[in-house]
Design a protein around this motif. Structure first.
Motif, PDB file in Angstrom:
ATOM      1  N   GLY A 171      76.171 -24.210  38.197  1.00 46.11           N
ATOM      2  CA  GLY A 171      76.605 -25.313  38.605  1.00 46.11           C
ATOM      3  C   GLY A 171      76.871 -25.532  40.049  1.00 46.11           C
ATOM      4  N   ILE A 172      77.290 -24.631  40.744  1.00 49.34           N
ATOM      5  CA  ILE A 172      77.201 -24.952  42.092  1.00 49.34           C
ATOM      6  C   ILE A 172      76.013 -25.043  42.731  1.00 49.34           C
ATOM      7  CG2 ILE A 172      78.164 -23.955  44.242  1.00 49.34           C
ATOM      8  CD1 ILE A 172      80.148 -22.325  42.833  1.00 49.34           C
ATOM      9  N   LEU A 173      74.679 -24.202  42.201  1.00 54.70           N
ATOM     10  CA  LEU A 173      73.489 -24.400  42.979  1.00 54.70           C
ATOM     11  C   LEU A 173      72.969 -25.707  42.539  1.00 54.70           C
ATOM     12  CD1 LEU A 173      70.651 -23.031  43.836  1.00 54.70           C
ATOM     13  CD2 LEU A 173      70.442 -22.202  41.315  1.00 54.70           C
ATOM     14  N   LYS A 174      73.301 -26.344  41.564  1.00 62.19           N
ATOM     15  CA  LYS A 174      72.999 -27.673  40.934  1.00 62.19           C
ATOM     16  C   LYS A 174      73.533 -28.583  41.835  1.00 62.19           C
ATOM     17  CE  LYS A 174      70.473 -30.290  38.051  1.00 62.19           C
ATOM     18  NZ  LYS A 174      70.530 -31.570  38.692  1.00 62.19           N
ATOM     19  N   ALA A 175      74.774 -28.499  42.202  1.00 64.06           N
ATOM     20  CA  ALA A 175      75.514 -29.310  43.025  1.00 64.06           C
ATOM     21  C   ALA A 175      74.864 -29.684  44.459  1.00 64.06           C
ATOM     22  CB  ALA A 175      76.905 -29.353  42.988  1.00 64.06           C
ATOM     23  N   GLY A 183      68.121 -18.651  32.678  1.00 59.83           N
ATOM     24  CA  GLY A 183      68.168 -19.150  31.593  1.00 59.83           C
ATOM     25  C   GLY A 183      68.303 -20.714  31.464  1.00 59.83           C
ATOM     26  N   MET A 184      67.466 -21.395  32.423  1.00 58.24           N
ATOM     27  CA  MET A 184      67.515 -22.968  32.265  1.00 58.24           C
ATOM     28  C   MET A 184      67.127 -23.576  30.679  1.00 58.24           C
ATOM     29  SD  MET A 184      65.402 -25.542  34.435  1.00 58.24           S
ATOM     30  CE  MET A 184      66.247 -25.658  35.730  1.00 58.24           C
ATOM     31  N   ALA A 185      68.163 -24.222  30.423  1.00 57.45           N
ATOM     32  CA  ALA A 185      68.236 -24.954  29.271  1.00 57.45           C
ATOM     33  C   ALA A 185      68.800 -26.306  29.134  1.00 57.45           C
ATOM     34  CB  ALA A 185      69.086 -24.049  28.094  1.00 57.45           C
ATOM     35  N   GLU A 186      70.339 -26.553  29.368  1.00 52.33           N
ATOM     36  CA  GLU A 186      70.778 -27.833  29.213  1.00 52.33           C
ATOM     37  C   GLU A 186      70.207 -28.606  30.532  1.00 52.33           C
ATOM     38  OE1 GLU A 186      72.438 -25.312  28.309  1.00 52.33           O
ATOM     39  OE2 GLU A 186      73.272 -25.522  26.506  1.00 52.33           O
ATOM     40  N   GLU A 187      69.993 -27.901  31.474  1.00 49.31           N
ATOM     41  CA  GLU A 187      69.716 -28.391  32.968  1.00 49.31           C
ATOM     42  C   GLU A 187      68.417 -29.192  32.664  1.00 49.31           C
ATOM     43  OE1 GLU A 187      72.080 -24.794  33.346  1.00 49.31           O
ATOM     44  OE2 GLU A 187      70.474 -25.029  32.178  1.00 49.31           O
ATOM     45  N   THR A 188      67.339 -28.806  31.807  1.00 46.95           N
ATOM     46  CA  THR A 188      66.219 -29.378  31.917  1.00 46.95           C
ATOM     47  C   THR A 188      66.184 -30.966  31.689  1.00 46.95           C
ATOM     48  OG1 THR A 188      66.111 -28.687  29.427  1.00 46.95           O
ATOM     49  CG2 THR A 188      65.069 -27.089  31.006  1.00 46.95           C
ATOM     50  N   LEU A 189      67.258 -31.390  30.845  1.00 51.47           N
ATOM     51  CA  LEU A 189      67.535 -32.734  30.569  1.00 51.47           C
ATOM     52  C   LEU A 189      67.078 -33.639  31.705  1.00 51.47           C
ATOM     53  CD1 LEU A 189      70.572 -32.646  28.096  1.00 51.47           C
ATOM     54  CD2 LEU A 189      67.926 -32.870  27.467  1.00 51.47           C
ATOM     55  N   LEU A 204      79.033 -26.892  30.905  1.00 49.45           N
ATOM     56  CA  LEU A 204      77.824 -27.096  30.208  1.00 49.45           C
ATOM     57  C   LEU A 204      77.853 -25.997  29.066  1.00 49.45           C
ATOM     58  CD1 LEU A 204      74.843 -28.054  32.830  1.00 49.45           C
ATOM     59  CD2 LEU A 204      75.945 -29.377  30.622  1.00 49.45           C
ATOM     60  N   LEU A 205      78.293 -24.805  29.431  1.00 52.34           N
ATOM     61  CA  LEU A 205      77.978 -23.662  28.438  1.00 52.34           C
ATOM     62  C   LEU A 205      79.346 -23.560  27.562  1.00 52.34           C
ATOM     63  CD1 LEU A 205      76.620 -21.080  31.448  1.00 52.34           C
ATOM     64  CD2 LEU A 205      75.396 -22.462  29.536  1.00 52.34           C
ATOM     65  N   VAL A 206      79.966 -24.408  27.582  1.00 50.37           N
ATOM     66  CA  VAL A 206      81.455 -24.548  26.587  1.00 50.37           C
ATOM     67  C   VAL A 206      80.757 -24.040  24.981  1.00 50.37           C
ATOM     68  CG1 VAL A 206      83.131 -25.438  25.649  1.00 50.37           C
ATOM     69  CG2 VAL A 206      82.844 -25.375  28.106  1.00 50.37           C
ATOM     70  N   PRO A 207      79.758 -24.909  24.600  1.00 54.64           N
ATOM     71  CA  PRO A 207      79.257 -25.160  23.309  1.00 54.64           C
ATOM     72  C   PRO A 207      78.577 -23.418  22.972  1.00 54.64           C
ATOM     73  CG  PRO A 207      78.573 -26.984  24.004  1.00 54.64           C
ATOM     74  CD  PRO A 207      79.063 -26.197  25.386  1.00 54.64           C
ATOM     75  N   GLY A 208      77.871 -22.840  23.924  1.00 56.97           N
ATOM     76  CA  GLY A 208      77.318 -21.684  23.795  1.00 56.97           C
ATOM     77  C   GLY A 208      78.356 -20.467  23.819  1.00 56.97           C
ATOM     78  N   ALA A 209      79.264 -20.839  24.841  1.00 61.05           N
ATOM     79  CA  ALA A 209      80.429 -19.626  24.658  1.00 61.05           C
ATOM     80  C   ALA A 209      81.131 -19.588  23.381  1.00 61.05           C
ATOM     81  CB  ALA A 209      81.215 -19.926  25.905  1.00 61.05           C
TER      82      ALA A 209
END
Length: 469
Positions: A98-102, A140-146, A318-323
């Motif tokens: 998340g920091i990398l993305k920001a 593991g890019m997944a949600e970030e692809t949106l 972003l990873l709450v559902p997966g966790a």
């Protein structure tokens, strides 16, 4: 870049298809019922070279221990406790990403590549797919692809391709990287830990797998894009205008801080490999390393201390559902262990598979994982649930634990572009304006190609005794 307003990503992510938590809770209830029906049993276990091994000759049936009504609900909390180390690992690594993305470094790199390659469609597809494959296999890019789907779908249409091409560049690129999982901390990292394998061991075969899947994906997408460019009637444009034009800032340049952030990001993985190989780092050390480098990337990216903290929270969010899926999946194991069904399942499964060649058993594990992802659409959640069963099952039927992990990662990765229970996948389709049925019709031949590649690599893994064990 200018075009008609893109759909709101946060709104689109609400489109999640079938609710995975409902399916998992149904499995929890069924598991509880099975404790009243299936006989309880146990194997004797011993420590061999630092790992727990089942004695295949020691199985015996024992007195049943069915779980009670409240135990069904208590199991979720106990599952969260059992899976705490993995759950918090996912949160910490996700926060670092998340920091990398920001910092904007990833967005700047994608924009830079898009601007430079916009007039060279022959390079745009393989180069961008390589970026997404690298992101999938390393982080593991997944949600970030949106975010990138909203950019590349209109760009692909402007280049006289179609919406499917734009969506496939992102989704298939990230998917093949995710499936190969060269150093994906959320899949191979978790699965190898559960299977008691050295972290990120067996990397050579996974690199070869990544190259094979990447070449196949680029060929498949480029083949379609070329057909559409030659005959636009063959394309699918969703709710986009086929005559869309996109204006790019030809003077766009990556800032120095973005380049430094990406360099630090790569150094993180170099240090990670060094620590794993020389000091046997596991998830605690890896999580700490990602946190350290996340803070460094934030500082280099000119985020304030408060901004770094907020970005960490956003990444973890972003990873709450997966966790949570990990905890719910662990609840199933809690019930199996309370009802003493785990070893009974191993006993019957090994009885079915022991007369088959071990190579076919490895393929059977892959097929199981492929379809099981419909119920547990989370890589780390599926690893936490299935590997405690698959690792000892492999010991019993002559399949190495590393091969069992390979079967898991391939089954999980390939199905992520197919099943409507995969939330980010369905959200991406909605963002691109592509109906699920339309996508399945287009991608199914490629999915079969991936299955064929997976089977070949599993057979190779078996015959080379893919290890270390």
């Amino acid at each position: 870049m200018s075009n008609k307003p893109a759909p709101n990503t946060e709104e689109v992510t609400e489109s999640k298809g079938i609710n995975a938590f409902v399916l998992i809770f149904i499995v929890i209830v069924i598991s509880a019922i099975l404790t009243y029906i299936m006989p309880a049993g146990s194997y004797e276990r011993s420590e061999v070279d630092g790992r727990t091994v089942v004695d295949p000759t020691s199985f015996s049936f024992t007195e049943s221990s069915p779980v009670g009504f409240m135990d069904v609900f208590n199991s979720v909390h106990l599952g969260m406790i059992e899976g705490a180390s993995i759950i918090f690992f996912v949160f910490m690594v996700g926060g670092a990403f998340g920091i990398l993305k920001a910092t904007g470094a990833l967005d700047a790199l994608v924009t830079f590549l898009t601007v430079k390659l916009a007039d060279r469609g022959t390079l745009l597809i393989p180069v961008l797919m390589l970026f997404f494959a690298a992101a999938g296999t390393l982080m593991g890019m997944a949600e970030e692809t949106l975010v990138y789907i909203g950019i590349l779908v209109p760009l692909a249409i402007a280049l006289r391709f179609d919406a499917i091409t734009g969506f496939a560049i992102v989704s298939l690129g990230a998917s093949v990287g995710f499936s190969a999982a060269v150093m994906n901390p959320f899949t191979v990292g978790v699965a190898q830990g559960v299977a008691e394998l050295p972290t990120f061991s067996g990397i050579g075969l996974r690199l070869a797998l990544l190259a094979t899947l990447y070449i196949a994906a680029v060929w498949y997408v480029w083949r379609h894009a070329k057909k559409v460019k030659n005959n636009p009637k063959l394309g699918f444009y969703g709710d986009q205008d086929p005559n869309t034009t996109v204006e790019l800032d030809q003077n766009f340049k990556m800032e120095r801080r973005h380049k430094l952030v990406l360099i630090v990001f790569l150094i993180n993985f170099i240090v990670l490999i060094f620590g794993v190989l020389n000091y046997g780092w596991y998830i605690t050390e890896i999580a700490g390393l990602f946190l350290l480098f996340g803070i460094l990337m934030g500082l280099i990216g000119k985020l304030t201390p408060g901004g770094i903290a907020d970005s960490f929270i956003d990444g973890a969010k972003l990873l709450v559902p997966g966790a949570l899926v990990i905890g719910f999946a662990q609840a199933i194991l809690v019930i199996f262990q309370s009802g003493m069904l785990m070893d009974t399942i191993l006993y019957y499964a090994s009885g079915v598979l022991e007369n088959l060649p071990a190579a076919l058993s490895a393929v059977g594990m892959f097929v199981f994982q492929l379809f099981f992802n419909f119920l547990i659409p989370s890589g780390s959640g599926q690893a936490a649930l299935t590997m405690p069963i698959m690792a000892p099952l492999g010991d019993l039927i002559g399949v190495t634990r590393q091969t069992a992990v390979l079967a898991y990662q391939l089954g999980d990765g390939i199905s992520n572009i197919l099943f409507p229970t995969v939330g980010f996948f369905m959200a991406g389709l909605a963002l691109a304006g592509i109906p699920w049925g339309k996508w399945i019709k287009w991608v199914f031949p490629f999915a079969l190609l991936q299955v064929g590649i997976a089977v070949v690599f599993l057979l190779i893994a078996h015959f080379i005794n893919y290890g270390p064990f």
